[in-house]
Structure formats: C-alpha cells, structure tokens
Enzyme design. Structure first.
Site, mmCIF file in Angstrom:
data_model
loop_
_atom_site.group_PDB
_atom_site.id
_atom_site.type_symbol
_atom_site.label_atom_id
_atom_site.label_comp_id
_atom_site.label_asym_id
_atom_site.label_seq_id
_atom_site.Cartn_x
_atom_site.Cartn_y
_atom_site.Cartn_z
ATOM 1 N N TYR A 196 6.124 60.236 39.574
ATOM 2 C CA TYR A 196 5.524 59.830 40.387
ATOM 3 C C TYR A 196 5.351 61.479 38.705
ATOM 4 O O TYR A 196 6.101 61.872 37.939
ATOM 5 C CB TYR A 196 4.602 60.330 41.172
ATOM 6 C CG TYR A 196 3.323 59.779 40.627
ATOM 7 C CD1 TYR A 196 2.728 58.422 40.145
ATOM 8 C CD2 TYR A 196 2.333 60.602 41.437
ATOM 9 C CE1 TYR A 196 1.424 58.632 40.118
ATOM 10 C CE2 TYR A 196 1.216 60.278 40.985
ATOM 11 C CZ TYR A 196 0.207 58.893 40.531
ATOM 12 O OH TYR A 196 -1.250 58.317 40.637
ATOM 13 N N ARG A 249 -2.850 54.282 27.207
ATOM 14 C CA ARG A 249 -3.962 54.959 27.096
ATOM 15 C C ARG A 249 -2.760 56.311 28.617
ATOM 16 O O ARG A 249 -3.654 55.304 30.181
ATOM 17 C CB ARG A 249 -5.542 55.572 28.043
ATOM 18 C CG ARG A 249 -5.172 56.547 27.980
ATOM 19 C CD ARG A 249 -5.692 57.888 29.099
ATOM 20 N NE ARG A 249 -6.351 57.399 30.282
ATOM 21 C CZ ARG A 249 -5.586 57.199 31.422
ATOM 22 N NH1 ARG A 249 -4.903 57.773 31.636
ATOM 23 N NH2 ARG A 249 -6.672 57.014 32.908
ATOM 24 N N LYS A 267 3.889 53.494 40.028
ATOM 25 C CA LYS A 267 2.650 53.451 41.418
ATOM 26 C C LYS A 267 3.678 51.999 42.089
ATOM 27 O O LYS A 267 2.822 52.650 43.096
ATOM 28 C CB LYS A 267 1.242 52.113 40.358
ATOM 29 C CG LYS A 267 0.574 52.787 39.278
ATOM 30 C CD LYS A 267 -0.281 54.115 39.969
ATOM 31 C CE LYS A 267 -0.923 55.400 39.278
ATOM 32 N NZ LYS A 267 -2.085 56.175 39.352
ATOM 33 N N GLU A 339 -4.243 49.679 35.270
ATOM 34 C CA GLU A 339 -3.358 51.051 35.055
ATOM 35 C C GLU A 339 -3.745 51.615 33.927
ATOM 36 O O GLU A 339 -2.707 50.956 32.791
ATOM 37 C CB GLU A 339 -1.902 51.620 35.734
ATOM 38 C CG GLU A 339 -1.896 51.886 36.191
ATOM 39 C CD GLU A 339 -2.484 53.243 37.062
ATOM 40 O OE1 GLU A 339 -2.905 52.887 38.604
ATOM 41 O OE2 GLU A 339 -3.234 54.456 37.353
ATOM 42 N N ASP A 340 -3.745 52.949 33.399
ATOM 43 C CA ASP A 340 -3.809 53.213 32.060
ATOM 44 C C ASP A 340 -4.311 52.643 30.883
ATOM 45 O O ASP A 340 -3.311 52.561 29.867
ATOM 46 C CB ASP A 340 -2.631 54.366 31.997
ATOM 47 C CG ASP A 340 -1.993 54.867 33.382
ATOM 48 O OD1 ASP A 340 -2.997 55.067 33.761
ATOM 49 O OD2 ASP A 340 -1.856 55.816 32.833
ATOM 50 N N ASP A 362 -7.333 51.548 39.107
ATOM 51 C CA ASP A 362 -7.463 52.855 39.731
ATOM 52 C C ASP A 362 -7.656 53.849 39.265
ATOM 53 O O ASP A 362 -8.217 55.156 39.484
ATOM 54 C CB ASP A 362 -5.647 52.749 38.995
ATOM 55 C CG ASP A 362 -4.941 53.764 40.082
ATOM 56 O OD1 ASP A 362 -5.814 53.865 41.011
ATOM 57 O OD2 ASP A 362 -4.106 54.589 40.233
ATOM 58 N N ASP A 363 -7.355 53.699 37.431
ATOM 59 C CA ASP A 363 -8.294 54.961 37.272
ATOM 60 C C ASP A 363 -9.698 54.983 36.850
ATOM 61 O O ASP A 363 -10.468 56.009 37.168
ATOM 62 C CB ASP A 363 -7.816 55.196 35.226
ATOM 63 C CG ASP A 363 -6.167 55.304 34.857
ATOM 64 O OD1 ASP A 363 -5.596 55.995 35.390
ATOM 65 O OD2 ASP A 363 -5.648 53.935 35.299
ATOM 66 N N ASN A 504 -3.987 64.296 34.210
ATOM 67 C CA ASN A 504 -2.740 63.954 34.382
ATOM 68 C C ASN A 504 -1.944 64.146 32.702
ATOM 69 O O ASN A 504 -1.813 63.615 31.480
ATOM 70 C CB ASN A 504 -1.869 63.362 34.695
ATOM 71 C CG ASN A 504 -2.132 63.200 36.758
ATOM 72 O OD1 ASN A 504 -2.117 64.684 36.853
ATOM 73 N ND2 ASN A 504 -2.900 62.423 36.550
HETATM 74 N N1 LIG Z 1 -5.994 63.274 38.394
HETATM 75 C C1 LIG Z 1 -5.984 60.921 39.266
HETATM 76 O O1 LIG Z 1 -5.916 61.061 39.494
HETATM 77 C C2 LIG Z 1 -5.870 60.842 37.456
HETATM 78 C C3 LIG Z 1 -6.624 61.979 36.567
HETATM 79 N N2 LIG Z 1 -6.379 60.797 35.390
HETATM 80 C C4 LIG Z 1 -6.536 61.599 33.928
HETATM 81 O O2 LIG Z 1 -7.558 61.808 33.433
HETATM 82 C C5 LIG Z 1 -7.723 62.398 32.324
HETATM 83 C C6 LIG Z 1 -9.053 60.658 31.264
HETATM 84 O O3 LIG Z 1 -8.329 59.499 31.248
HETATM 85 P P1 LIG Z 1 -9.428 58.642 31.005
HETATM 86 O O4 LIG Z 1 -10.921 59.052 31.859
HETATM 87 O O5 LIG Z 1 -9.412 56.849 31.554
HETATM 88 O O6 LIG Z 1 -9.229 58.708 29.393
HETATM 89 P P2 LIG Z 1 -10.537 58.659 28.827
HETATM 90 O O7 LIG Z 1 -9.929 58.251 27.579
HETATM 91 O O8 LIG Z 1 -11.378 56.744 28.832
HETATM 92 O O9 LIG Z 1 -11.598 59.784 28.559
HETATM 93 C C7 LIG Z 1 -11.290 60.886 28.124
HETATM 94 C C8 LIG Z 1 -11.948 61.611 27.644
HETATM 95 O O10 LIG Z 1 -12.371 62.548 27.698
HETATM 96 C C9 LIG Z 1 -12.834 63.062 26.575
HETATM 97 N N3 LIG Z 1 -12.149 64.405 25.705
HETATM 98 C C10 LIG Z 1 -11.325 64.243 25.277
HETATM 99 N N4 LIG Z 1 -10.739 65.237 24.749
HETATM 100 C C11 LIG Z 1 -12.594 66.131 24.715
HETATM 101 C C12 LIG Z 1 -12.358 67.518 24.804
HETATM 102 N N5 LIG Z 1 -11.462 68.104 23.473
HETATM 103 N N6 LIG Z 1 -12.897 68.139 25.229
HETATM 104 C C13 LIG Z 1 -14.444 67.149 25.581
HETATM 105 N N7 LIG Z 1 -14.019 65.768 25.880
HETATM 106 C C14 LIG Z 1 -12.827 65.269 25.805
HETATM 107 C C15 LIG Z 1 -13.206 61.924 25.607
HETATM 108 O O11 LIG Z 1 -14.225 62.086 24.943
HETATM 109 P P3 LIG Z 1 -15.441 60.359 23.955
HETATM 110 O O12 LIG Z 1 -15.132 59.669 24.549
HETATM 111 O O13 LIG Z 1 -15.849 61.234 22.849
HETATM 112 O O14 LIG Z 1 -13.897 59.984 23.110
HETATM 113 C C16 LIG Z 1 -13.533 60.562 27.231
HETATM 114 O O15 LIG Z 1 -14.704 61.401 27.397
HETATM 115 C C17 LIG Z 1 -6.652 61.590 31.896
HETATM 116 O O16 LIG Z 1 -5.434 63.142 31.434
HETATM 117 C C18 LIG Z 1 -5.658 61.092 32.843
HETATM 118 O O17 LIG Z 1 -4.161 61.491 33.352
HETATM 119 C C19 LIG Z 1 -7.072 59.958 35.169
HETATM 120 C C20 LIG Z 1 -7.048 59.253 36.382
HETATM 121 C C21 LIG Z 1 -6.405 59.497 37.239
HETATM 122 C C1 LIG Z 2 -3.447 59.146 38.132
HETATM 123 C C2 LIG Z 2 -3.187 57.720 37.238
HETATM 124 O O1 LIG Z 2 -3.755 57.385 37.408
HETATM 125 C C3 LIG Z 2 -2.917 58.893 35.557
HETATM 126 O O2 LIG Z 2 -3.426 60.520 35.671
HETATM 127 O O3 LIG Z 2 -4.013 58.213 35.130
HETATM 128 MG MG LIG Z 3 -4.201 55.881 35.554
#
Ligand SMILES: NC(=O)C1=CN([C@@H]2O[C@H](COP(=O)(O)OP(=O)(O)OC[C@H]3O[C@@H](n4cnc5c(N)ncnc54)[C@H](OP(=O)(O)O)[C@@H]3O)[C@@H](O)[C@H]2O)C=CC1
Ligand SMILES: CC(=O)C(=O)O
Ligand SMILES: [Mg+2]
Length: 648
Positions: A196, A249, A267, A339-340, A362-363, A504
């Site tokens: 993972y 993503r 997963k 997912e993603d 999941d996200d 991540n």
């Molecule tokens: N720990 C966990 O269980 C999980 C972790 N994650 C992680 O979270 C991260 C984001 O995932 P997700 O929300 O799906 O992605 P999205 O693409 O949906 O969202 C990313 C957000 O970050 C913003 N962003 C990008 N670059 C910057 C920056 N330099 N400064 C400020 N804001 C920024 C984007 O802005 P804009 O909208 O303006 O483009 C957007 O709002 C990934 O790395 C993922 O691995 C996700 C799910 C679960």
């Molecule tokens: C953990 C997870 O689902 C992610 O980083 O997208």
């Molecule tokens: Mg994910």
C-alpha cells in the site's frame, strides 16, 4: 445461496437428498473429491439430470438454503432453460451466437502447484502429494505455513529496495494466495507500506516496466458496448466488492492512466487482510479512457491506451455502461468503491450513482471518516468538543471538502446547530489561496459551501495567522507545503497544535513527522497519510499516527456486505468514525497516539463493520433479515482465514 462464496463445490453426502447420489450423472466430478458437486453454470446443467435421478428437484444445503433447483413449470420462462437458471445465456444461445466456454476442472499435479488459490508449496503433506499427483514435483521436505511465513519475511527483509519487496509480494499473491494473506495479516504493520502507500505509488509509476502478470479487469474505451461480456470473462462469479479507478489522480502522483491498477489491487488486498472479505469476492477494475500524462504516452512500456483522456459524453457513457453492467451482473448488493478519480468526476459519479447503486467514494467518504475518528481521539489532548475548534485545510478537493463536510455534520448533530452554522469554523485554502465569498462565482461546486466572508489571502502562513486554526489539515497532494514558518505559527497559536499531513505517498506529505515535532518543540499532535517511524526529540519518543482511510474502508465494506445493505448513508460514516475512535485506549494516549495501532486492525474492522451494519438496519437499508443478534461476533466469524485447508 447461503454457502460461503469461495465454495465452488457442494458435498453431496451432506445434503438433504431423498436418494443416494448417482455420480455418473455429473460429468465434472473429480476423482479426488468424489462427493463434490461443482456449483458452476455448466455444472448446474449436468446437475439437472443428477437431480432427477435423486428423485428431487432441489439441492438444499445443511442450513436449508436452496443451492440448485429444477423448474417444475411445464413451459420454462425464457431465462430458465433445461430446468435451471441460464445464468450466462449459454442455453438460450443459438448456434451462431458466441458464448463463454466456461468449464470447471479439478486441479492436480503441476496445475495444482500453479493454481494460486490452492497452491500450498512445500506445505503439501506427503499424503496430499500422493493423492494429488505431486510426488516428485516438490523437494522432499514438508514445512508448515508458519515456517513459510518466517522464510518469506526473511527474504523480504533482505531486499533493500521497497519496490523489490512489492514485486515479491505481488508474485506471492499470484502464486500462493493464502500465504500472501497470512503474511500480510501476521505482519500488517511491516507489510502495509509495501503493498500500500507509499510503495504502491512507485509501483503504479513503474507498472509498465514491472508488469509480469495482469491483475484485475481492464476496461478500456475499446470495450465500449461489451462491458457485460468483459465482466463475464472474470473467473469469479460471486463478487461482493469492486474497487474501481480511472487512474486520473493516483495518490498525490497525478494521472497514471491504466497503470493506476496497482491501487484497486492494493485496496482489495486490504479488504481481505484487514476486513476479512474473501479474495474471490473482490474485483479490481481499471477504466482506461486514455491519459494526459505525456511521459506515459511516450513510454514504450506503457500498458494503457495511447491517447489523451476521453471526456464529456464519451467518458460518461463508458462509466454508465460499466455501472449498469455491474448491477446487471452482480445485483445491487455489490459494493462499488470509487478510488482515485480526479475531483471533476469523483463528486459527480458519487452523486449520480449514490441513489441507484451501493457506491462509496473512499477519497471523499472513507478519508472523512478516518480523520473524524482521529480528531475525536485528539480531543482528549486538547479538550473541548469539535464545536470549540477551528479548522484550516490546505487542499480543497475530494479529501479536503469530504473531511470538512463530515466534521460539520458531526458538529451539527452533536451541538444541534444547523449545518450552515457548523461550517463557519471550517476554512479551506486551494491553489489560489483562501476560499472566500468573493471567489464564490468562480470556484467548483464542492468548494462553494466553504466560501466564507473574509478578505482574500494567498499564502498558507498568512491564512494560519488570520484564521488562527487549532487544527491544520493537509490534503493538497503537494509535499513540504507545511513549512517551518507554518508549523511554528501553529505552535505559537496553540499549546497542542493538531497537524495532519494527509497527502500520499510520503514524498507528497505536507511535512514529515520529524519536522512536525521539531518545529513545534514536541507539542504537535501529528498524523500522516503514509507512515512515518517514531521520532526521538529531546530524549522523548513520539509515535505519529497514520491517518489513512485503510482504517475505515475494509470494516465499512464488511459491514455493508454482512447486512446486505443497498445504499451508503452519511450516518454510517459517522458510526464508523465513532467505532474507530472508541478503540483508542489509555496505553495509546500515553504514547500521544490518536489512532489505535494497525496490528489490531481485524478486531477494529469487525467493530466498525458491526456499527455500520447496525446503522444500516436502523435506517432500513439492510436486506439481510432477520438482523443477527450479535453483529460484532457475526462480523468476526464471517472473516476470511488464510490458513491452509487440508485436501482429501
Ligand atoms: N490519508 C488518506 O487517507 C488520504 C489521502 N489523500 C491524499 O490527499 C491528496 C489530495 O487528494 P484529493 O483531495 O483527492 O485531490 P484533489 O485533486 O481533489 O484536491 C487537491 C486540492 O489541493 C489543492 N492544491 C494543489 N496544490 C496546491 C498548493 N500548492 N497549495 C494549495 N493547495 C493546493 C487543489 O487546488 P485547486 O482546487 O485550486 O486545484 C485542490 O483543491 C492526495 O495526495 C491524496 O493521496 C486522499 C485520500 C485519502
Ligand atoms: C489513501 C488514499 O486513498 C489516497 O491517498 O488516495
Ligand atoms: Mg485514494
């Protein structure tokens, strides 16, 4: 069928049959398993003759559930041919219609050793080696599964490169499935980072180069119009969970196209190892609509479609065909975990299919549930209720807004204030700065509820100074964005700042555990999406938590499956959070932890499953009736065990 889903055979001697079985009527009988009737579409037809020889029109298992039944109707309905359900249209097909030539055979000898579901390697006993034509195909020694685990761990620990460990684990999954799961369950904390995050991220980036055997189901634009057929090519029929990605993503690594397959595979390994869902009931799917990743498009080893991503109607039509085919093939109680996906599709897919399918993102939802649990745990350190805290997110996408919304829902329910009101203490920053009301017209729909009145602010550190959050959450997908300045400001504002770097893999984490503890002078309550080792700071050891949806989705999915739930509801996410938070014990608090350790994850998953199922019954969304009395026991007893079976 009440039989466990990985049983493809039924023991005729244990069934309620009026006459002694006449085995000559079953063409697929194994010489080694003489009383076992295969439960497969083709075998069902041959079993019709068997049933008439038995003087019965039905086969009932020891619990009274009907396994096979012949029709008594003089004119069978179109989909009932030859007296049994024509599951895949084989009987109804005319000579010029193509069908899938399903057949079932019993593996023995060399084939048995190459069958990952039944292979035991050196653990085959001498008797089994005789009975199954294995003599000479294995060296003389016979070892236990435990010794196999020890040996494999020894081998894995010798690999210095994480990707080598990943490849060794994937190889094991494809050659000896039970040993793979035994290893993962027994050494979950050590092996989670291998199968993972973070290693799976690198594996996806290099998937084309390390690709040996295909895993999961690839559905590309080329399969348009044929997705039902594609689903039927998958060897397992009783699917309970699908994890599907379109690879746009992948973690915080961006668009990895078809190579995102590593994510559904990973997963689903956790669904089995952490949540006890049988491997045969899990289906990883990658939807390939192309990729906008130039590097991959120019990579000679890329395994996906070499075109830019299809969008708009072309994309929606393929997704719709997939969603329809899944329901048609597996019914409506199959969990479909998105997912993603990129956020421009993720929210719409969840909204569109949330009312017709058992879908879970999941996200958005799993991440929200795990973070809420962590925050409930963190209250123990900082005091008050969630309503007393102020939250600032870096990143306003799926994870950020998903978490924000669930926090607001929890506050709204607990404090009995309107959701709108509860949202006011929650602020988000995206790539353009703080989300404020003056930006409302130009931002995506999922950000709009968070556009509060404030002057625009560009930088995170200025937003921290202006908003004065007690909790800072990173969901930006961009590493090192919680700078020293940001963490120090949080520590100036709060005695115990809560800092969660959720992005991540490790390279994208907003800060490391070491930075969080050092820059806050050991005062931060810290957790991250990918694991960090404990940190020594000024003579004290700090144990960072892993705030990852892996705590939630395996138990959550098990809860849905065991209750036969047909739709996901937000209250189930809240129930899962509470179940997880309640498992934080005094001993964990003493170490500064806000999540219980992963080593207890199967117990944790059973509790989450029980609470999710209980909520589903309460909401009238569960179809497995009557409701089992002891849901947690029910969850535990339904979990897959990776121990070897002995063969006749
Ligand atoms: N720990 C966990 O269980 C999980 C972790 N994650 C992680 O979270 C991260 C984001 O995932 P997700 O929300 O799906 O992605 P999205 O693409 O949906 O969202 C990313 C957000 O970050 C913003 N962003 C990008 N670059 C910057 C920056 N330099 N400064 C400020 N804001 C920024 C984007 O802005 P804009 O909208 O303006 O483009 C957007 O709002 C990934 O790395 C993922 O691995 C996700 C799910 C679960
Ligand atoms: C953990 C997870 O689902 C992610 O980083 O997208
Ligand atoms: Mg994910």
């Amino acid at each position: 069928m009440a039989f466990p889903i990985d049983h493809t055979f039924v023991d005729l001697t244990k069934l309620n049959l009026p006459n002694k079985p006449h085995l000559g009527h079953v063409t697929n009988m194994s010489p080694f398993r003489p009383n076992l009737l295969p439960i497969f579409p083709r075998a069902l037809r041959t079993s019709t003759r068997l049933l008439s020889s038995l003087g019965s029109n039905r086969v009932v298992d020891p619990n009274g559930s009907v396994l096979i039944e012949t029709t008594t109707s003089p004119s069978p309905s179109p989909d009932v041919t030859g007296g049994v359900q024509d599951v895949y249209g084989e009987d109804a097909a005319t000579e010029d219609m193509p069908i899938t030539p399903w057949s079932l055979s019993v593996a023995s000898g060399y084939t048995l050793l190459r069958d990952p579901h039944h292979n035991k390697g050196l653990a085959f006993s001498q008797r089994e080696r005789d009975a199954h034509y294995l003599r000479g195909l294995l060296p003389p020694t016979v070892i236990s599964q435990d010794l196999q685990v020890k040996k494999m761990m020894h081998t894995l620990r010798h690999y210095q490169v994480p990707l080598q460990r990943y490849m060794a684990m994937m190889d094991l999954q494809e050659t000896n499935e039970r040993l793979f799961y035994k290893l993962l369950i027994d050494h979950v904390e050590e092996l989670l980072p291998v199968v993972y995050t973070p290693t799976v991220g690198e594996a996806c980036q290099k998937y084309g180069s390390i690709f040996l055997r295909p895993q999961g189901l690839f559905i590309s634009l080329k399969e348009k119009g044929k997705i039902l057929e594609v689903l039927r090519n998958w060897p397992e029929k009783n699917i309970q969970v699908i994890v599907v990605t379109d690879g746009e993503r992948i973690l915080g690594l961006g668009d990895l196209g078809c190579q995102g397959m590593g994510i559904p595979v990973g997963k689903l390994s956790l669904y089995t190892a952490l949540g006890g869902v049988r491997p045969s009931a899990c289906l990883p799917v990658t939807i390939d609509v192309g990729t906008n990743n130039e590097k991959l498009l120019n990579d000679e080893f890329y395994i996906g479609l070499r075109q830019r991503r299809a969008t708009g109607e072309e994309y929606s039509e393929l997704m719709h065909e997939f969603m329809t085919a899944v329901k048609q093939n597996y019914g409506e109680k199959v969990v479909i975990q998105f997912e993603d996906f990129a956020n421009h599709n993720a929210f719409d897919l969840l909204a569109k299919y949330g009312t017709t399918h058992l879908v879970f993102n999941d996200d958005i939802q799993g991440t929200a549930s795990v973070v809420l649990a962590g925050l409930l745990g963190a209250l123990r350190f900082v005091g008050g209720s969630l309503a007393n805290h102020r939250f600032l997110f870096l990143g306003a996408g799926e994870a950020g807004t998903g978490i924000a919304e669930l926090i607001a829902l929890e506050i709204s329910k607990k404090s009995q204030i309107p959701l709108e009101e509860a949202r006011k203490n929650i602020w988000l920053v995206d790539s353009k700065g703080l989300i404020v009301s003056s930006r409302k017209e130009s931002i995506q729909h999922f950000k709009k509820p968070w556009a509060h009145d404030h002057k625009p602010i560009k930088d995170l550190v200025d937003a921290v100074k202006a908003i004065k959050p007690t909790v800072l959450i990173g969901t930006s997908g961009v590493g090192q964005t919680f700078t020293q300045d940001v963490v120090e400001t949080m520590a100036e504002l709060n005695e115990k700042p809560i800092i969660l770097s959720l992005s991540n893999p490790t390279s994208q984490s907003e800060c490391t555990a070491e930075q969080a503890y050092k820059w806050s002078k050991g005062r931060a309550i810290f957790a991250s999406g990918s694991p960090f080792a404990p940190v020594e700071y000024e003579g004290k050891t700090y144990v960072p938590g892993q705030a990852n949806n892996a705590y939630i989705f395996p138990g959550f999915g098990l809860g849905l499956i065991m209750s036969g739930t047909i739709r996901v509801h937000d209250d189930m996410l809240l129930a899962a959070s509470e179940a997880l938070a309640e498992q934080l014990m005094e001993e964990h608090y003493e170490k500064g932890m806000i999540f219980p350790p992963f080593r207890n994850i199967r117990k944790i998953s059973a509790r989450i499953a029980a609470r999710v199922a209980a909520k589903a019954y309460e909401l009238g969304l569960a179809t497995r009736l009557p409701q089992p009395k002891e849901l947690e026991k029910c969850a535990e007893s339904s979990m897959y065990s990776p121990s070897y079976h002995s063969y006749r």
